[in-house]
Design a protein around this motif. Structure first.
Motif, PDB file in Angstrom:
ATOM      1  N   ARG A 175       0.858  -1.183   0.000  1.00 22.57           N
ATOM      2  CA  ARG A 175       0.000   0.000   0.000  1.00 22.57           C
ATOM      3  C   ARG A 175       0.892   1.230   0.000  1.00 22.57           C
ATOM      4  O   ARG A 175       1.826   1.322   0.784  1.00 22.57           O
ATOM      5  N   GLU A 176       0.650   2.145  -0.921  1.00 21.06           N
ATOM      6  CA  GLU A 176       1.413   3.389  -0.982  1.00 21.06           C
ATOM      7  C   GLU A 176       1.096   4.201   0.268  1.00 21.06           C
ATOM      8  O   GLU A 176      -0.070   4.406   0.611  1.00 21.06           O
ATOM      9  N   VAL A 177       2.119   4.653   0.967  1.00 29.25           N
ATOM     10  CA  VAL A 177       1.950   5.388   2.218  1.00 29.25           C
ATOM     11  C   VAL A 177       1.069   6.614   2.003  1.00 29.25           C
ATOM     12  O   VAL A 177       1.286   7.396   1.069  1.00 29.25           O
ATOM     13  N   GLY A 178       0.050   6.753   2.849  1.00 33.70           N
ATOM     14  CA  GLY A 178      -0.841   7.906   2.772  1.00 33.70           C
ATOM     15  C   GLY A 178      -1.806   7.876   1.610  1.00 33.70           C
ATOM     16  O   GLY A 178      -2.386   8.890   1.261  1.00 33.70           O
ATOM     17  N   SER A 179      -1.967   6.714   0.998  1.00 34.26           N
ATOM     18  CA  SER A 179      -2.813   6.609  -0.185  1.00 34.26           C
ATOM     19  C   SER A 179      -3.591   5.299  -0.137  1.00 34.26           C
ATOM     20  O   SER A 179      -3.269   4.400   0.626  1.00 34.26           O
ATOM     21  N   ARG A 180      -4.588   5.209  -0.971  1.00 35.73           N
ATOM     22  CA  ARG A 180      -5.319   3.950  -1.102  1.00 35.73           C
ATOM     23  C   ARG A 180      -4.808   3.142  -2.291  1.00 35.73           C
ATOM     24  O   ARG A 180      -5.321   2.075  -2.583  1.00 35.73           O
ATOM     25  N   ARG A 181      -3.797   3.670  -2.969  1.00 34.35           N
ATOM     26  CA  ARG A 181      -3.276   2.981  -4.159  1.00 34.35           C
ATOM     27  C   ARG A 181      -2.295   1.888  -3.765  1.00 34.35           C
ATOM     28  O   ARG A 181      -1.502   2.046  -2.845  1.00 34.35           O
ATOM     29  N   ASP A 182      -2.363   0.795  -4.501  1.00 25.60           N
ATOM     30  CA  ASP A 182      -1.391  -0.279  -4.337  1.00 25.60           C
ATOM     31  C   ASP A 182      -0.192  -0.003  -5.221  1.00 25.60           C
ATOM     32  O   ASP A 182      -0.325   0.552  -6.315  1.00 25.60           O
ATOM     33  N   VAL A 183       0.965  -0.416  -4.730  1.00 24.50           N
ATOM     34  CA  VAL A 183       2.197  -0.340  -5.497  1.00 24.50           C
ATOM     35  C   VAL A 183       2.696  -1.764  -5.631  1.00 24.50           C
ATOM     36  O   VAL A 183       2.674  -2.539  -4.671  1.00 24.50           O
ATOM     37  N   PHE A 184       3.126  -2.116  -6.814  1.00 23.40           N
ATOM     38  CA  PHE A 184       3.640  -3.457  -7.072  1.00 23.40           C
ATOM     39  C   PHE A 184       5.144  -3.373  -7.186  1.00 23.40           C
ATOM     40  O   PHE A 184       5.670  -2.487  -7.855  1.00 23.40           O
ATOM     41  N   GLN A 185       5.820  -4.282  -6.512  1.00 25.00           N
ATOM     42  CA  GLN A 185       7.270  -4.199  -6.420  1.00 25.00           C
ATOM     43  C   GLN A 185       7.914  -5.542  -6.710  1.00 25.00           C
ATOM     44  O   GLN A 185       7.438  -6.588  -6.290  1.00 25.00           O
ATOM     45  N   VAL A 186       9.017  -5.460  -7.431  1.00 27.46           N
ATOM     46  CA  VAL A 186       9.870  -6.614  -7.651  1.00 27.46           C
ATOM     47  C   VAL A 186      11.137  -6.369  -6.822  1.00 27.46           C
ATOM     48  O   VAL A 186      11.665  -5.263  -6.800  1.00 27.46           O
TER      49      VAL A 186
END
Length: 162
Positions: A80-91
């Motif tokens: 979860r992106e800090v301070g946001s409702r957006r997801d971040v995808f990470q490798v």
């Protein structure tokens, strides 16, 4: 895409398509392959679904299915992106080490049903011998994996530093 400003984005997209086709030829579905390679070539290794969709020119649904698959096979993490409702995808920078480590755990889980299959079919039948050899191979790989991964860590340190 997160990256260096001087890069030719069209060349990057062409590379993504070429390299993802290698994964597709190896059995990975096309969209997860494209998303995985896109994350690999991102300087941060992190992108939102919107960023992935924009770069790859695909729908949010296509990204959603791809990252769900990549998460299941443990190639990509969802955060979860800090301070946001957006997801971040990470490798991860250690994605291949982690993938091999998780495959080793999977091989261990396969041992129980394989042993049961050998007992059920009989160790002297052609099918029982085939399963028994499969079990022996997986046990061999499982036994060798820790040493190989340790040698990789040493090699990585010597080659790339910390």
């Amino acid at each position: 895409m997160t990256g260096v400003a001087e890069r030719d984005n069209q060349a990057v997209v062409r590379f993504i398509e070429r390299f993802s086709s290698v994964f597709t030829d190896s059995g990975m579905a096309r969209m997860p392959a494209r998303v995985f390679v896109t994350l690999l070539v991102s300087d941060t290794g992190r992108m939102t679904a919107a960023e992935l969709g924009e770069l790859l020119q695909v729908s949010p649904a296509a990204i959603s299915g791809a990252v769900r698959y990549l998460g299941q096979v443990e190639l990509v993490r969802r955060e979860r992106e800090v301070g946001s409702r957006r997801d971040v995808f990470q490798v991860s920078d250690d994605v291949w080490y982690e993938a091999v480590f998780h495959k080793d755990q999977m091989l261990e889980r396969w041992a129980v049903p394989l042993k049961e299959g050998v007992e059920t079919l009989g160790p002297d039948t052609p099918a029982g011998r085939r399963l028994n050899e499969t079990l022996a191979f997986f046990r061999f790989i499982h036994r060798e994996m820790p040493g190989m991964l340790e040698r990789w860590r040493v090699y990585r340190e010597e080659t790339f530093g910390t």
